[in-house]
Design a protein around this motif. Structure first.
Motif, PDB file in Angstrom:
ATOM      1  N   LEU A 167       4.461 -13.104   0.860  1.00 23.13           N
ATOM      2  CA  LEU A 167       3.554 -12.389  -0.031  1.00 23.13           C
ATOM      3  C   LEU A 167       2.110 -12.528   0.455  1.00 23.13           C
ATOM      4  N   VAL A 168       1.474 -11.390   0.718  1.00 23.35           N
ATOM      5  CA  VAL A 168       0.090 -11.337   1.172  1.00 23.35           C
ATOM      6  C   VAL A 168      -0.820 -11.102  -0.026  1.00 23.35           C
ATOM      7  N   VAL A 169      -1.848 -11.933  -0.168  1.00 24.37           N
ATOM      8  CA  VAL A 169      -2.862 -11.727  -1.202  1.00 24.37           C
ATOM      9  C   VAL A 169      -4.139 -11.286  -0.493  1.00 24.37           C
ATOM     10  N   SER A 170      -4.440 -10.006  -0.604  1.00 23.54           N
ATOM     11  CA  SER A 170      -5.551  -9.394   0.111  1.00 23.54           C
ATOM     12  C   SER A 170      -6.829  -9.457  -0.719  1.00 23.54           C
ATOM     13  N   TYR A 171      -7.956  -9.659  -0.029  1.00 21.87           N
ATOM     14  CA  TYR A 171      -9.267  -9.796  -0.676  1.00 21.87           C
ATOM     15  C   TYR A 171     -10.116  -8.576  -0.334  1.00 21.87           C
ATOM     16  N   LEU A 172     -10.318  -7.665  -1.319  1.00 17.35           N
ATOM     17  CA  LEU A 172     -11.032  -6.411  -1.052  1.00 17.35           C
ATOM     18  C   LEU A 172     -12.033  -6.039  -2.151  1.00 17.35           C
ATOM     19  N   PRO A 173     -12.828  -6.963  -2.640  1.00 16.98           N
ATOM     20  CA  PRO A 173     -13.820  -6.582  -3.650  1.00 16.98           C
ATOM     21  C   PRO A 173     -15.012  -5.866  -3.015  1.00 16.98           C
ATOM     22  N   ALA A 174     -15.701  -5.042  -3.804  1.00 16.90           N
ATOM     23  CA  ALA A 174     -16.896  -4.363  -3.311  1.00 16.90           C
ATOM     24  C   ALA A 174     -18.072  -5.325  -3.189  1.00 16.90           C
ATOM     25  N   GLU A 175     -18.056  -6.399  -3.983  1.00 19.80           N
ATOM     26  CA  GLU A 175     -19.087  -7.432  -3.928  1.00 19.80           C
ATOM     27  C   GLU A 175     -18.405  -8.794  -3.854  1.00 19.80           C
ATOM     28  N   ALA A 176     -19.054  -9.742  -3.199  1.00 15.94           N
ATOM     29  CA  ALA A 176     -18.486 -11.092  -3.100  1.00 15.94           C
ATOM     30  C   ALA A 176     -18.210 -11.641  -4.500  1.00 15.94           C
ATOM     31  N   ASP A 177     -17.036 -12.197  -4.683  1.00 14.57           N
ATOM     32  CA  ASP A 177     -16.633 -12.686  -6.013  1.00 14.57           C
ATOM     33  C   ASP A 177     -15.646 -13.834  -5.839  1.00 14.57           C
ATOM     34  N   LEU A 178     -16.158 -14.999  -5.473  1.00 17.78           N
ATOM     35  CA  LEU A 178     -15.286 -16.142  -5.234  1.00 17.78           C
ATOM     36  C   LEU A 178     -14.590 -16.619  -6.507  1.00 17.78           C
ATOM     37  N   PRO A 179     -15.291 -16.764  -7.647  1.00 16.48           N
ATOM     38  CA  PRO A 179     -14.583 -17.195  -8.862  1.00 16.48           C
ATOM     39  C   PRO A 179     -13.472 -16.222  -9.265  1.00 16.48           C
ATOM     40  N   GLY A 180     -13.765 -14.919  -9.189  1.00 19.31           N
ATOM     41  CA  GLY A 180     -12.741 -13.941  -9.535  1.00 19.31           C
ATOM     42  C   GLY A 180     -11.549 -14.013  -8.597  1.00 19.31           C
ATOM     43  N   TRP A 181     -11.818 -14.232  -7.307  1.00 18.95           N
ATOM     44  CA  TRP A 181     -10.763 -14.345  -6.300  1.00 18.95           C
ATOM     45  C   TRP A 181      -9.860 -15.548  -6.563  1.00 18.95           C
ATOM     46  N   LEU A 182     -10.464 -16.694  -6.834  1.00 20.31           N
ATOM     47  CA  LEU A 182      -9.654 -17.884  -7.077  1.00 20.31           C
ATOM     48  C   LEU A 182      -8.832 -17.731  -8.356  1.00 20.31           C
ATOM     49  N   GLY A 183      -9.400 -17.083  -9.364  1.00 22.31           N
ATOM     50  CA  GLY A 183      -8.630 -16.806 -10.565  1.00 22.31           C
ATOM     51  C   GLY A 183      -7.476 -15.862 -10.296  1.00 22.31           C
ATOM     52  N   PHE A 184      -7.705 -14.885  -9.413  1.00 23.48           N
ATOM     53  CA  PHE A 184      -6.632 -13.956  -9.053  1.00 23.48           C
ATOM     54  C   PHE A 184      -5.513 -14.681  -8.306  1.00 23.48           C
ATOM     55  N   LEU A 185      -5.885 -15.580  -7.394  1.00 21.58           N
ATOM     56  CA  LEU A 185      -4.863 -16.375  -6.717  1.00 21.58           C
ATOM     57  C   LEU A 185      -4.010 -17.140  -7.730  1.00 21.58           C
ATOM     58  N   ASP A 186      -4.641 -17.703  -8.750  1.00 22.12           N
ATOM     59  CA  ASP A 186      -3.890 -18.411  -9.793  1.00 22.12           C
ATOM     60  C   ASP A 186      -2.898 -17.481 -10.474  1.00 22.12           C
ATOM     61  N   ARG A 187      -3.327 -16.259 -10.778  1.00 23.90           N
ATOM     62  CA  ARG A 187      -2.437 -15.323 -11.465  1.00 23.90           C
ATOM     63  C   ARG A 187      -1.282 -14.889 -10.568  1.00 23.90           C
ATOM     64  N   VAL A 188      -1.572 -14.677  -9.288  1.00 24.10           N
ATOM     65  CA  VAL A 188      -0.503 -14.317  -8.351  1.00 24.10           C
ATOM     66  C   VAL A 188       0.518 -15.448  -8.248  1.00 24.10           C
ATOM     67  N   ILE A 189       0.036 -16.679  -8.143  1.00 25.34           N
ATOM     68  CA  ILE A 189       0.937 -17.823  -8.034  1.00 25.34           C
ATOM     69  C   ILE A 189       1.745 -17.991  -9.312  1.00 25.34           C
ATOM     70  N   GLU A 190       1.108 -17.842 -10.445  1.00 26.85           N
ATOM     71  CA  GLU A 190       1.829 -17.923 -11.715  1.00 26.85           C
ATOM     72  C   GLU A 190       2.925 -16.866 -11.787  1.00 26.85           C
ATOM     73  N   ARG A 191       2.633 -15.676 -11.279  1.00 21.47           N
ATOM     74  CA  ARG A 191       3.594 -14.562 -11.377  1.00 21.47           C
ATOM     75  C   ARG A 191       4.700 -14.646 -10.330  1.00 21.47           C
ATOM     76  N   TYR A 192       4.354 -14.987  -9.084  1.00 27.09           N
ATOM     77  CA  TYR A 192       5.323 -14.795  -8.007  1.00 27.09           C
ATOM     78  C   TYR A 192       5.774 -16.067  -7.284  1.00 27.09           C
ATOM     79  N   ALA A 193       5.225 -17.225  -7.599  1.00 30.86           N
ATOM     80  CA  ALA A 193       5.567 -18.424  -6.825  1.00 30.86           C
ATOM     81  C   ALA A 193       7.054 -18.737  -6.865  1.00 30.86           C
ATOM     82  N   ASP A 194       7.714 -18.425  -7.967  1.00 29.50           N
ATOM     83  CA  ASP A 194       9.135 -18.735  -8.086  1.00 29.50           C
ATOM     84  C   ASP A 194       9.988 -18.016  -7.046  1.00 29.50           C
TER      85      ASP A 194
END
Length: 317
Positions: free
Chosen positions: A83-110
């Motif tokens: 599973l690839v988690v791609s980073y493509l925001p129009a503006e730098a957004d590290l907090p939003g990115w790390l939160g998104f990683l958490d949601r992806v892991i919560e959803r798909y880690a199993d």
């Protein structure tokens, strides 16, 4: 060596029609004979307030609801999800990115075996992560963040890595990228992926040229780029994307056969442990562009000669 494929039918913003899960399942079973296989999928972080037009253009709506196939399909019959988690925001957004990683892991880690943090952050072209503001920070912070999030949820068997496009001369040079990584903590990196398209997006290349370009890309990554970053030789390389288009004047099957032969020849010396083809289905067969014609089958799921080639290779293992 393990083998795999991207089972969807989209390449960036190019997609002529939606995937047919029934046909995907049939074709993957035919490729593998029901044996083990790696399936590569993509989800995208487009910022906390993404542009709806961009979301629609790359088909990113609903990616946390489901992938190309039902969840349980990715873990049946020895299959593994990359599973690839791609980073493509129009503006730098590290907090939003790390939160998104958490949601992806919560959803798909199993159902995930390999988690790739960013897509080709060294490649600065539109709709690829290297063009995104703050991508290096997203990669450097995202790798350990993802490892902690996985471990906290008991998913310590999920392998973490990132991918790059190589070699540097195809990109106009990426020395600054690797030098920046040299100062980062990359101890959580379990593999480095390579996007490899030596004859896809330029003039046709003779088979011997394809072989030479493929070997150069693999050796450049292992013997130069990874050394600069301080990534040890024991860290495997995944050829995580490889493709050649079926267009007039090009022999897709011959090119793929040449590239795969080089990967096999270099696998032991360069520690290459996984090969994934991009992809199963064309994104747009009639469009006439290389990005739309990389599949083993057309966008209507008609087999090309390259399908039989890859089936023979996968089934021999």
């Amino acid at each position: 060596m393990k083998y795999g494929i991207y089972p969807g039918g989209r390449a960036g913003a190019t997609c002529s029609r939606e995937s047919d899960p029934r046909r995907v399942g049939e074709l993957v079973d035919e490729l593998t004979g029901g044996g083990p296989f790696v399936l590569r999928e993509y989800v995208h972080f487009l910022g906390t307030r993404p542009d709806p037009a961009v979301v629609a253009s790359i088909g990113a709506a609903g990616e946390l609801d489901g992938l190309t196939m039902p969840d349980d399909w990715y873990v049946r019959d020895g299959r593994e999800l990359d599973l690839v988690v791609s980073y493509l925001p129009a503006e730098a957004d590290l907090p939003g990115w790390l939160g998104f990683l958490d949601r992806v892991i919560e959803r798909y880690a199993d159902i995930t075996r390999y988690l790739q943090v960013t897509l080709e952050p060294n490649f600065p072209i539109p709709l690829i992560d290297g063009s995104s503001p703050g991508v290096l920070e997203a990669l450097i912070a995202g790798l350990p963040h993802a490892r902690r999030a996985l471990d906290e949820r008991g998913h310590d068997t999920v392998r973490i890595g990132f991918s790059v496009a190589e070699p540097a001369e195809w990109l106009g040079g990426d020395a600054a990228f690797w030098q920046r990584l040299a100062g980062a903590d990359l101890s959580v990196v379990d593999y480095v992926g390579l996007g490899l398209y030596p004859d896809a997006f330029g003039p046709p290349v003779p088979v011997e040229g394809v072989r030479a370009m493929t070997e150069h890309a693999l050796r450049h990554l292992r013997e130069h780029s990874l050394v600069v970053a301080g990534i040890p030789a024991g860290t495997p390389i995944h050829v995580c994307e490889n493709g050649s288009p079926s267009l007039p004047g090009r022999d897709q099957a011959a090119s793929l056969e040449a590239m795969l032969a080089v990967v096999h020849e270099q696998a032991a010396a360069l520690n290459i442990t996984l090969y994934e083809l991009f992809g199963l289905r064309d994104a747009d067969t009639a469009g006439g562009e290389p990005v739309g014609a990389l599949g083993l089958v057309t966008d209507e799921y008609q087999r090309k000669p390259a399908f039989d080639l890859y089936r023979r290779i996968v089934r021999v293992r």
